[in-house]
Design an enzyme around this catalytic site. Structure first.
Site, PDB file in Angstrom:
ATOM      1  CD  GLU A   1      -1.880  -2.351   1.277  1.00 31.50           C
ATOM      2  OE1 GLU A   1      -0.537  -2.600   1.797  1.00 31.50           O
ATOM      3  OE2 GLU A   1      -2.749  -3.207   1.342  1.00 31.50           O
TER       4      GLU A   1
ATOM      5  CG  HIS B   1     -11.791  -6.180   6.696  1.00 27.27           C
ATOM      6  ND1 HIS B   1     -10.650  -7.022   7.248  1.00 27.27           N
ATOM      7  CD2 HIS B   1     -11.380  -6.427   5.290  1.00 27.27           C
ATOM      8  CE1 HIS B   1      -9.632  -7.613   6.708  1.00 27.27           C
ATOM      9  NE2 HIS B   1     -10.175  -7.144   5.356  1.00 27.27           N
TER      10      HIS B   1
HETATM   11  C1  LIG Z   1      -3.026  -4.899   4.119  1.00 26.29           C
HETATM   12  C2  LIG Z   1      -4.123  -5.351   3.289  1.00 26.29           C
HETATM   13  N1  LIG Z   1      -4.378  -5.237   2.342  1.00 26.29           N
HETATM   14  C3  LIG Z   1      -5.121  -5.872   1.263  1.00 26.29           C
HETATM   15  C4  LIG Z   1      -6.086  -6.736   1.836  1.00 26.29           C
HETATM   16  C5  LIG Z   1      -7.165  -7.387   1.242  1.00 26.29           C
HETATM   17  N2  LIG Z   1      -6.923  -8.857   0.738  1.00 26.29           N
HETATM   18  C6  LIG Z   1      -7.220  -9.810   1.898  1.00 26.29           C
HETATM   19  S1  LIG Z   1      -6.583 -11.497   1.621  1.00 26.29           S
HETATM   20  C7  LIG Z   1      -5.647 -10.705   0.326  1.00 26.29           C
HETATM   21  C8  LIG Z   1      -4.861 -11.624  -0.491  1.00 26.29           C
HETATM   22  C9  LIG Z   1      -3.721 -12.223   0.499  1.00 26.29           C
HETATM   23  O1  LIG Z   1      -2.948 -13.129  -0.339  1.00 26.29           O
HETATM   24  P1  LIG Z   1      -1.992 -14.046   0.481  1.00 26.29           P
HETATM   25  O2  LIG Z   1      -1.126 -13.274   1.452  1.00 26.29           O
HETATM   26  O3  LIG Z   1      -1.154 -14.789  -0.535  1.00 26.29           O
HETATM   27  O4  LIG Z   1      -2.945 -15.123   1.294  1.00 26.29           O
HETATM   28  P2  LIG Z   1      -3.878 -16.154   0.757  1.00 26.29           P
HETATM   29  O5  LIG Z   1      -5.153 -15.372   0.885  1.00 26.29           O
HETATM   30  O6  LIG Z   1      -3.393 -16.454  -0.529  1.00 26.29           O
HETATM   31  O7  LIG Z   1      -3.960 -17.322   1.892  1.00 26.29           O
HETATM   32  C10 LIG Z   1      -5.873  -9.366   0.237  1.00 26.29           C
HETATM   33  C11 LIG Z   1      -5.321  -8.499  -0.947  1.00 26.29           C
HETATM   34  C12 LIG Z   1      -5.813  -6.712   3.255  1.00 26.29           C
HETATM   35  N3  LIG Z   1      -6.685  -7.946   4.145  1.00 26.29           N
HETATM   36  N4  LIG Z   1      -4.857  -6.502   3.991  1.00 26.29           N
END
Ligand SMILES: Cc1ncc(C[n+]2csc(CCOP(=O)(O)OP(=O)(O)O)c2C)c(N)n1
Ligand SMILES: Cc1ncc(C[n+]2csc(CCOP(=O)(O)OP(=O)(O)O)c2C)c(N)n1
Ligand SMILES: [Mg+2]
Ligand SMILES: [Mg+2]
Lengths: 332, 322, 332, 322
Positions: free
Chosen positions: A67, A136
């Site tokens: 971000e 959230h």
């Molecule tokens: C700081 C932040 N940015 C964006 C999000 C929205 N978001 C939730 S899960 C996710 C993807 C995360 O991917 P990863 O770390 O690979 O974990 P996975 O969901 O694949 O287990 C996003 C972008 C968030 N929760 N927190």
């Protein structure tokens, strides 16, 4: 040729934003969209769905989970002559980028003695109501509205969702646009195609005589519903939609107070130190003798938003709490 | 310019920075300059060498320790000094001071005083160039202390992932305020950070202006040619305290003295004398020229005026209606 | 034996904080100090100077420039049974760690249904006045005071600097302490050695009848000076030091309003949406009929703080502006 | 437990997660569960294998995709399900939901839904252990998407610099929502990030529960013995959408099918059958046991009650005066 009049086309708040973005990108090569999952995924709230296909991955640019860097990069790209639209998925994650907004975007022009302006637009979803729990569900518009150098917008209608982007992009300074998650599915008539709207003033959404309900964004529909209910009780409520959270349209606030002499402020932010406080303060400073009743604020309870639906709803401003506040002030 | 003229020019640039800052230190004692003042003395070869290879429409993003960069980029010393005096003639209208020198005409984007904060900005400037198909370079300077900031990593990754024309110039002077590199990084070989983003990275002797210029030239050429971002670790040392408030409890006098034997100006001067490029007379001329220039800068700053208080709110927003 | 009475020992605000920290660390093994340059450098503002020598590098822990991680680590260590004091050099840099404070420290207990509390203390310098320009002169106490789950303290006196830390460490919940940069050199009498003070109430620093000046932190000395000047003009001003910015001591605010009926709020934060707005809002809601004059706020101008001294001073609240506001309200 | 009993236990743990989550998906459709729901289906070997090697007083920090971790850690499935129903009997009083499962008794520190946000916390928990001379491990789980966050890097560095007992478990399922790893990292070999902090790091087949357990055991032992933090990249895949809102526009059906051939449960089951450790009858018993357990969890959740609205403000602050 047909003499059947087509029903006015309807559009959602989400689609209105998408159209505004697409139109801006068609019109101006300097405009591009950047953010987490705006491209292949279609946007966390599906706002940019389909745009990748039209504009390609350079202009609908998926970013990593970074971000601070991509918001900062948006600021830098604006300094470099582009007109970036940066989507931060939600205000909750924008805390990670707040330094870039506060210490770079907002100060750059003043600190450089007027040499550099930052024409970036940063959009983000805000608000609660979808059972997404404490991390959230923030409403931190008030924080952004505290910062000199920013313009802060909160479209609460389809027309504003459609029309605020173009002037925001034309604005030579950083503009933050807050889109309430509860509004994305809002449906309404399609505004004029080039529906660019004013982004400097508040607007009366409903005229009334007995009391003013001052609000914005996701609380606007609630305020209007409350006004309808109040109507049935014989109380005529005026609803002022702030629309622009910084710089605030003080005159509009003072006008409605001077007209109804009673004010309820409705804000989904926490009460203490929220934007509701500023509205109250303005009135206490500049129109206190206009008041026929104390000010009331209907805000979110001072708690992290809980997951369980009944608890979440209990934490948020609601039509009945607005109505009750208004009735207390009017005395019936 | 012949090769040797060019080398003399490098020497003069470094000396300009040195003498300018020595004067700054005095003017701080005299309370003409206030706020934070971070001197670059000892590190002159870095900004001088890098700036040498940049084109007029390249961009520079620097930190609060940026007098050297501003001077090497060609900002008028008088306007810099006026800025530090807080005069409206200053390069930021007196609003920025030592930490916030700006100059649109040379694409000098500050003067950024949040450690790491300039990095995303540089990425964005480079992104604008890439999207506009302009063969420009954005050079961003930051201390080794910034490597611990998350923003550094996010920016490195973004630049590498998107192949952006950024030249990352890490000024490793071994300390972040009082924190030595080995107390700030578990792995002190900084080029490994770049490697973990698949970014080309070189260690450079930051006390040798020619070595810096050579490395920077190679890197900048590659960046400009579309080779993606590059990372330079410029090994240097600051001879003075972190800022004017620093009692320097954290390092031994000896260590400082040791490094002073590698003074970039002295070293280079000796080299040029040894090679017959410079003699005492020529050196004296350079000293005089620089001295005069600094005098003029101070005079200009002294003669400067105060921004009227009424204009305090100017430039919070642009002066056109949206 | 001597019958000469020793002059009362004096101490600075800076030393008072240092003593409070040292005392806490002597008394409780769980307490440690962590932050940028708190150890070998002696603290950016020399607050922790000498503590490394007494307590060693494990307990006076220099951190890398990683605000988010070390503030988060402080929160984690608190969850793990320690009583960390985390020093964020200044509020300006705390933006980089705000996510950890807002989305972890502040919500953990509520979101876990009461299972986990976070006994961390986070100290930071705040405020302007030292010609450090736009990025180093913020006053963002109001933002922290907006967040449920936090306790926010702003010592404005030597006694509070000395006495607030112990109860903050005893507090089972996260406490943020703001130390104004302009106060570090403040000198005064040494308070009682175990001078632990109350951290729940506001305090009247000066009794008066005609007008209330509500303030805190770095503006407190200015408010008191203004009150003295007003005295000479025959206006008796009461000075209320908020001390605790969250949860606010509403009763104390309402009491002083009900006693003087005129209020000037002095806050070094920007006016719009600052903590000053909340004070005004509380009055507009709960004591509006007590007012004999509109509320006035004396805050920082809505600009990034400029470097040049005359410009910076023009941007900040000053004794003459406080006096002028008070005179306007009193009408002489 | 004999070796083979232990292997059957691993199989059952994975199946427990699978069946529990399959039911969750149904209950989401039935609107019993709301908000965001992130399924772990396909990744069960990871949490199962790692959790297996942890001690009761070790700590776990997980993400919003943490049902598997909670179950493997031994949280009562009924209390987890009640949580997702929003009932006060839930492990977080119904306040957290799917993304925020907590349990003090097993040192299960959430359920953290800001990507990267749990990492500093884990560093702090480990710091507390180190300062208190407790030979404990803190295991922190995060997706490969979190590697792009600055907080990841700050936390890695801090843990390595201070030699803290953290086990970093990177669940590389190749996607962060719709963003493939190669569109999120310029260098996709994640162990290189660890190397740049001088942290031991291994790639592990995250679809093989025994491989995970073995790697985790080795790593955890080293961490516990004072060997400093370790990093495991656990290569896995999520079979389901990112959350219940995801139309999965970003990956090919084929790719998903391909990975399903490596289903960690099916693979392990076949291995055990092949080795004569498991037969159809025993498998049937496991299925039945798990099925019943999930039924009981749903029943408990269904029978649960709502937190009274009056207690909304409880636990914003502790219930003792400061
Ligand atoms: C700081 C932040 N940015 C964006 C999000 C929205 N978001 C939730 S899960 C996710 C993807 C995360 O991917 P990863 O770390 O690979 O974990 P996975 O969901 O694949 O287990 C996003 C972008 C968030 N929760 N927190
Ligand atoms: C985010 C942030 N944290 C802390 C500071 C305070 N600070 C200013 S300079 C500095 C040290 C930076 O060291 P380094 O990056 O090595 O640069 P150097 O000063 O050595 O040139 C610190 C801690 C800051 N300005 N910004
Ligand atoms: Mg350094
Ligand atoms: Mg992933």
């Amino acid at each position: 040729m047909s003499d059947v009049i087509a029903p006015p086309e309807t559009i959602t708040y989400r689609e209105a934003i998408r159209e505004a973005m697409s139109e801006a990108m068609r019109r101006d090569d300097r405009v591009f969209l950047m953010g987490e999952d705006v491209g292949r995924y279609g946007g966390c709230y599906a706002v940019s769905k389909g745009m990748l296909e039209e504009f390609g991955p350079e202009r609908v640019r998926d970013t990593p989970l970074s971000e601070s860097a991509f918001v900062g990069a948006g600021i830098g790209a604006a300094l470099g002559g582009m007109r970036p639209i940066v989507e931060v998925m939600t205000v909750n994650f924008s805390l990670l980028a707040l330094d870039q907004v506060v210490n770079t975007a907002a100060v750059y022009q003043h600190m450089s003695g007027g040499q550099f302006n930052v024409p970036v637009v940063i959009r983000m979803a805000t608000g609660a109501g979808r059972q997404l729990a404490a991390q959230h569900s923030h409403s931190l518009e008030g924080w952004y509205a505290h910062v000199p150098g920013l313009r802060v917008l909160a479209p609460g209608t389809i027309e504003d969702a459609r029309g605020m982007l173009a002037p925001a992009l034309d604005d030579p300074d950083p503009v933050i646009i807050f889109e309430h998650v509860g509004l994305y599915n809002l449906q309404g008539e399609l505004p004029e195609v080039d529906g660019s709207v004013d982004i400097t003033t508040a607007q009366i959404r409903r005229v009334g005589q007995d009391i003013s309900v001052v609000t914005y964004g996701g609380s606007l529909p609630k305020a209007i519903d409350a006004a309808r209910e109040l109507d049935e009780l014989g109380i005529s409520a005026e609803v002022l939609d702030l629309r622009v959270l910084r710089p605030l349209d003080k005159e509009a606030i003072l006008r409605t107070v001077s007209s109804t002499h009673r004010v309820v402020i409705v804000d989904e932010g926490w009460k203490t130190g929220g934007i509701s406080a500023e509205i109250a303060a303005i009135i206490a400073e500049e129109a206190v003798w206009e008041l026929d009743a104390p000010i009331e604020r209907v805000c979110t309870a001072e708690v992290p938003i809980p997951y369980a639906r009944h608890m979440e709803q209990a934490a948020l401003p609601q039509v009945p709490t607005i109505v009750a506040a208004a009735r207390r002030l009017v005395g019936r | 310019m012949t090769d040797n003229e060019h080398r003399l020019h490098l020497l003069e640039q470094m000396l300009r920075i040195r003498r300018f800052e020595e004067r700054c230190a005095q003017l701080y004692q005299a309370e003409k300059i206030r706020g934070f003042l971070h001197l670059y003395i000892g590190e002159e070869a870095v900004a001088t060498g890098v700036m040498e290879v940049l084109e007029p429409d390249d961009a520079i993003v620097a930190t609060y320790r940026e007098h050297g960069h501003a001077l090497a980029r060609g900002l008028d010393p008088g306007l810099i000094m006026a800025e530090m005096f807080g005069k409206v003639e200053g390069c930021s209208r007196g609003r920025g001071g030592s930490m916030h020198l700006f100059d649109a005409s040379t694409r000098f984007y500050g003067g950024n005083a949040i450690v790491g904060g300039g990095l995303p900005l540089a990425v964005g400037l480079a992104l604008a160039d890439k999207l506009s198909h302009r063969p420009r370079v954005t050079a961003v300077f930051f201390g080794e202390g910034a490597v611990a900031e998350g923003e550094f990593h996010e920016s490195m990754n973004l630049a590498a992932l998107w192949d952006l024309p950024v030249l990352f110039c890490c000024e490793n002077n071994l300390y972040a305020m009082g924190t030595a590199l080995e107390r700030s990084e578990s792995q002190t070989q900084l080029t490994l950070k770049a490697a973990s983003y698949e970014m080309p990275a070189w260690e450079v002797d930051g006390m040798d202006v020619e070595a810096v210029a050579e490395a920077a030239r190679k890197a900048a050429e590659s960046v400009r040619a579309g080779g993606g971002p590059h990372f330079l670790e410029l090994r240097t040392y600051r001879f003075r305290a972190h800022s004017m408030f620093d009692p320097e409890l954290y390092r031994a006098r000896d260590e400082v003295e040791e490094w002073k034997h590698r003074d970039p100006i002295e070293q280079f001067r000796e080299r040029l004398i040894g090679e017959g490029v410079l003699d005492d007379e020529a050196w004296g001329e350079i000293e005089d020229r620089v001295h005069e220039e600094v005098d003029r800068a101070v005079a200009l700053a002294d003669a400067g005026t105060w921004e009227p208080v009424e204009s305090l709110t100017r430039f919070v927003y642009s002066e056109v209606a949206p």
